[in-house]
Design a protein around this motif. Structure first.
Motif, PDB file in Angstrom:
ATOM      1  N   TYR A   3      -5.156 -15.609  10.258  1.00  0.00           N
ATOM      2  CA  TYR A   3      -4.847 -15.183   8.898  1.00  0.00           C
ATOM      3  C   TYR A   3      -3.332 -15.007   8.758  1.00  0.00           C
ATOM      4  N   ARG A   4      -2.781 -15.468   7.638  1.00  0.00           N
ATOM      5  CA  ARG A   4      -1.345 -15.424   7.375  1.00  0.00           C
ATOM      6  C   ARG A   4      -0.997 -14.085   6.728  1.00  0.00           C
ATOM      7  N   VAL A   5      -0.051 -13.358   7.308  1.00  0.00           N
ATOM      8  CA  VAL A   5       0.221 -11.973   6.926  1.00  0.00           C
ATOM      9  C   VAL A   5       1.705 -11.761   6.646  1.00  0.00           C
ATOM     10  N   VAL A   6       1.995 -10.964   5.613  1.00  0.00           N
ATOM     11  CA  VAL A   6       3.345 -10.498   5.327  1.00  0.00           C
ATOM     12  C   VAL A   6       3.400  -8.994   5.568  1.00  0.00           C
ATOM     13  N   GLN A   7       4.422  -8.533   6.262  1.00  0.00           N
ATOM     14  CA  GLN A   7       4.662  -7.108   6.453  1.00  0.00           C
ATOM     15  C   GLN A   7       5.613  -6.613   5.369  1.00  0.00           C
ATOM     16  N   TRP A   8       5.207  -5.547   4.664  1.00  0.00           N
ATOM     17  CA  TRP A   8       5.980  -5.035   3.530  1.00  0.00           C
ATOM     18  C   TRP A   8       6.612  -3.703   3.902  1.00  0.00           C
ATOM     19  N   SER A   9       7.845  -3.746   4.398  1.00  0.00           N
ATOM     20  CA  SER A   9       8.701  -2.619   4.792  1.00  0.00           C
ATOM     21  C   SER A   9       8.729  -2.491   6.308  1.00  0.00           C
ATOM     22  N   THR A  10       9.850  -1.966   6.805  1.00  0.00           N
ATOM     23  CA  THR A  10      10.021  -1.790   8.255  1.00  0.00           C
ATOM     24  C   THR A  10      10.571  -0.399   8.553  1.00  0.00           C
ATOM     25  N   GLY A  11      10.045   0.603   7.846  1.00  0.00           N
ATOM     26  CA  GLY A  11      10.467   1.981   8.069  1.00  0.00           C
ATOM     27  C   GLY A  11       9.661   2.642   9.164  1.00  0.00           C
ATOM     28  N   ASN A  12       9.417   3.943   9.020  1.00  0.00           N
ATOM     29  CA  ASN A  12       8.748   4.715  10.071  1.00  0.00           C
ATOM     30  C   ASN A  12       7.406   4.125  10.474  1.00  0.00           C
ATOM     31  N   VAL A  13       6.594   3.737   9.485  1.00  0.00           N
ATOM     32  CA  VAL A  13       5.288   3.137   9.768  1.00  0.00           C
ATOM     33  C   VAL A  13       5.402   1.618   9.874  1.00  0.00           C
ATOM     34  N   GLY A  14       6.193   1.024   8.994  1.00  0.00           N
ATOM     35  CA  GLY A  14       6.280  -0.429   8.930  1.00  0.00           C
ATOM     36  C   GLY A  14       6.747  -1.084  10.211  1.00  0.00           C
ATOM     37  N   ARG A  15       7.665  -0.436  10.908  1.00  0.00           N
ATOM     38  CA  ARG A  15       8.148  -0.988  12.182  1.00  0.00           C
ATOM     39  C   ARG A  15       6.998  -1.160  13.167  1.00  0.00           C
ATOM     40  N   TRP A  16       6.111  -0.171  13.197  1.00  0.00           N
ATOM     41  CA  TRP A  16       4.991  -0.233  14.131  1.00  0.00           C
ATOM     42  C   TRP A  16       3.919  -1.202  13.634  1.00  0.00           C
ATOM     43  N   ALA A  17       3.755  -1.297  12.327  1.00  0.00           N
ATOM     44  CA  ALA A  17       2.820  -2.286  11.792  1.00  0.00           C
ATOM     45  C   ALA A  17       3.277  -3.693  12.141  1.00  0.00           C
ATOM     46  N   LEU A  18       4.574  -3.924  12.067  1.00  0.00           N
ATOM     47  CA  LEU A  18       5.130  -5.224  12.410  1.00  0.00           C
ATOM     48  C   LEU A  18       4.829  -5.580  13.867  1.00  0.00           C
ATOM     49  N   ARG A  19       5.022  -4.627  14.762  1.00  0.00           N
ATOM     50  CA  ARG A  19       4.702  -4.856  16.173  1.00  0.00           C
ATOM     51  C   ARG A  19       3.221  -5.175  16.348  1.00  0.00           C
ATOM     52  N   SER A  20       2.390  -4.457  15.606  1.00  0.00           N
ATOM     53  CA  SER A  20       0.942  -4.640  15.739  1.00  0.00           C
ATOM     54  C   SER A  20       0.498  -6.002  15.227  1.00  0.00           C
ATOM     55  N   ILE A  21       1.100  -6.458  14.125  1.00  0.00           N
ATOM     56  CA  ILE A  21       0.785  -7.798  13.609  1.00  0.00           C
ATOM     57  C   ILE A  21       1.155  -8.858  14.644  1.00  0.00           C
ATOM     58  N   ILE A  22       2.339  -8.747  15.202  1.00  0.00           N
ATOM     59  CA  ILE A  22       2.815  -9.719  16.185  1.00  0.00           C
ATOM     60  C   ILE A  22       1.896  -9.744  17.411  1.00  0.00           C
ATOM     61  N   ALA A  23       1.309  -8.585  17.749  1.00  0.00           N
ATOM     62  CA  ALA A  23       0.447  -8.496  18.934  1.00  0.00           C
ATOM     63  C   ALA A  23      -0.951  -9.048  18.697  1.00  0.00           C
ATOM     64  N   ARG A  24      -1.348  -9.206  17.433  1.00  0.00           N
ATOM     65  CA  ARG A  24      -2.723  -9.601  17.122  1.00  0.00           C
ATOM     66  C   ARG A  24      -2.897 -11.113  17.164  1.00  0.00           C
ATOM     67  N   PRO A  25      -3.755 -11.638  18.044  1.00  0.00           N
ATOM     68  CA  PRO A  25      -3.921 -13.093  18.145  1.00  0.00           C
ATOM     69  C   PRO A  25      -4.544 -13.714  16.901  1.00  0.00           C
ATOM     70  N   GLU A  26      -5.287 -12.919  16.102  1.00  0.00           N
ATOM     71  CA  GLU A  26      -5.948 -13.476  14.924  1.00  0.00           C
ATOM     72  C   GLU A  26      -5.063 -13.451  13.675  1.00  0.00           C
ATOM     73  N   LEU A  27      -3.810 -12.957  13.818  1.00  0.00           N
ATOM     74  CA  LEU A  27      -2.898 -12.861  12.685  1.00  0.00           C
ATOM     75  C   LEU A  27      -1.641 -13.679  12.940  1.00  0.00           C
ATOM     76  N   GLU A  28      -1.109 -14.258  11.864  1.00  0.00           N
ATOM     77  CA  GLU A  28       0.146 -15.011  11.925  1.00  0.00           C
ATOM     78  C   GLU A  28       1.142 -14.371  10.956  1.00  0.00           C
ATOM     79  N   LEU A  29       2.223 -13.854  11.467  1.00  0.00           N
ATOM     80  CA  LEU A  29       3.271 -13.271  10.626  1.00  0.00           C
ATOM     81  C   LEU A  29       4.047 -14.401   9.949  1.00  0.00           C
ATOM     82  N   ILE A  30       4.100 -14.348   8.593  1.00  0.00           N
ATOM     83  CA  ILE A  30       4.831 -15.403   7.884  1.00  0.00           C
ATOM     84  C   ILE A  30       5.982 -14.844   7.040  1.00  0.00           C
ATOM     85  N   GLY A  31       6.117 -13.519   6.963  1.00  0.00           N
ATOM     86  CA  GLY A  31       7.204 -12.966   6.172  1.00  0.00           C
ATOM     87  C   GLY A  31       7.315 -11.467   6.334  1.00  0.00           C
TER      88      GLY A  31
END
Length: 359
Positions: A3-31
């Protein structure tokens, strides 16, 4: 196919969400969307605190990211001080045919009975128009006070009261806007901050007690709130800010779902800027915990301690919020269109995140 995913913000929570998206094999970070020019153009791996790049540059161009038509946006932008603007952002994503998992506005995790129907309908309409879903969650409001108490309730012969508590030492929590502007720490006790204005606690956490009541078939008579503040016994430094003697240094509040004059469901927060303050209040397990208490047959007490790899419970709370959202991305994409609550989703787990290779 991921699944193609965009992360919206990289603050206190967003930074960790970004790491989690990158770690998930079923997700593709596109923005990645960021709010500042200082972060724009930087690689997502750098913004996530990783030791490698991932080939996705952050941008402040919201329209360009929406135009990518991702399957899902992981929305972690702070909304406490811009609630209506955040709702409009979510509706825009939904109308564009993009599923959303979000950490805010928190009242949307179960808005029924808390918001008027005329405030809920446009959000649902936007989701149905786009053929997609919105799910708002985290750790609190979130899985610490929806799935955990609901799971424990399944082991009861009966329950008389369910109490969900956050009992935290905030001495290492570095978020000045939340602590000083929204929660009012360091202010005069008779100067009520945003959080303690009439009705705000029930708006933010009334959704918790109403969701529990709905899931457990209890017809509430209403929701009540109360709070207590304790002053600093002397002036002290807190993450570079001076907390003056006599100003607010500890806060305890409750939001209660009432039935026949009794608080059947209680959402409680006990927050201290120093662990020695208000010793008469409930104490945490470790430096901080989420606690679920069920009074009934039998009684249950569950203390969930949080400790991240840096030794901090505050970091662990941020990781837990982010990972909870990212773990649900696939389930939300595959769900019916509309506004989802915790009980609408199947069990989502950390599947695929364990150690790899042979022992």
């Amino acid at each position: 196919m991921a699944y193609r995913v965009v992360q919206w913000s990289t603050g206190n929570v967003g930074r960790w969400a970004l790491r989690s998206i990158i770690a998930r094999p079923e997700l593709e970070l596109i923005g990645v969307w960021v709010s500042s020019d200082e972060k724009a153009g930087r690689d997502a791996g750098e913004l996530a605190g990783l030791d490698h790049t991932v080939g996705i540059a952050a941008t402040t161009d919201a329209d360009a990211l929406v135009a990518l038509k991702p399957d899902c946006i992981v929305h972690t932008a702070m909304a406490d001080d811009r609630l209506m603007e955040a709702v409009e952002d979510l509706k825009k994503f939904l109308r564009a045919g993009i599923n959303v998992v979000s950490s805010s506005p928190v009242f949307l995790q179960f808005p029924y009975g808390t918001l008027p129907q005329e405030a809920i309908d446009p959000i649902v309409d936007a989701a149905v128009e786009g053929g997609v879903s919105l799910w708002v969650n985290g750790i609190d409001p979130g899985w610490a006070n929806d799935w955990l108490p609901l799971l424990l309730s399944s082991g009861c012969e009966r329950f008389d009261q369910i109490i969900c508590s956050e009992v935290m030492d905030y001495s290492t929590y570095d978020n000045p806007k939340v602590l000083f502007e929204i929660m009012g720490f360091g202010s005069a006790l008779d100067d009520l901050p945003l959080l303690l204005q009439p009705g705000i606690l029930s708006l933010a956490w009334g959704s918790v007690v109403r969701q529990l009541a709905s899931a457990l078939d209890v017809d509430l008579d209403g929701v009540e709130q109360n709070f207590e503040r304790v002053p600093a016994p002397e002036s002290f430094d807190f993450t570079g800010h001076q907390i003056a003697e006599g100003t607010a240094a500890a806060l305890r509040f409750q939001v209660c779902g009432m039935k026949a004059g009794k608080a059947v469901f209680v959402l409680e927060h006990v927050t201290r800027l120093r662990p020695d303050l208000a010793p008469q209040w409930p104490q945490p397990a470790g430096k901080g915990c989420y606690r679920v208490e069920i009074k009934g047959e039998p009684d249950y007490v569950l203390d969930l301690q949080l400790v991240a790899s840096d030794g901090e419970h505050s970091t662990a709370g941020l990781v837990g919020t982010a990972a909870r959202l990212v773990s649900a991305v696939s389930a939300v994409i595959e769900a019916r269109p509309g506004l989802l609550t915790a009980v609408d989703l199947p069990l989502t787990t950390g599947r695929g995140l364990g150690p790899v290779g042979t022992p």
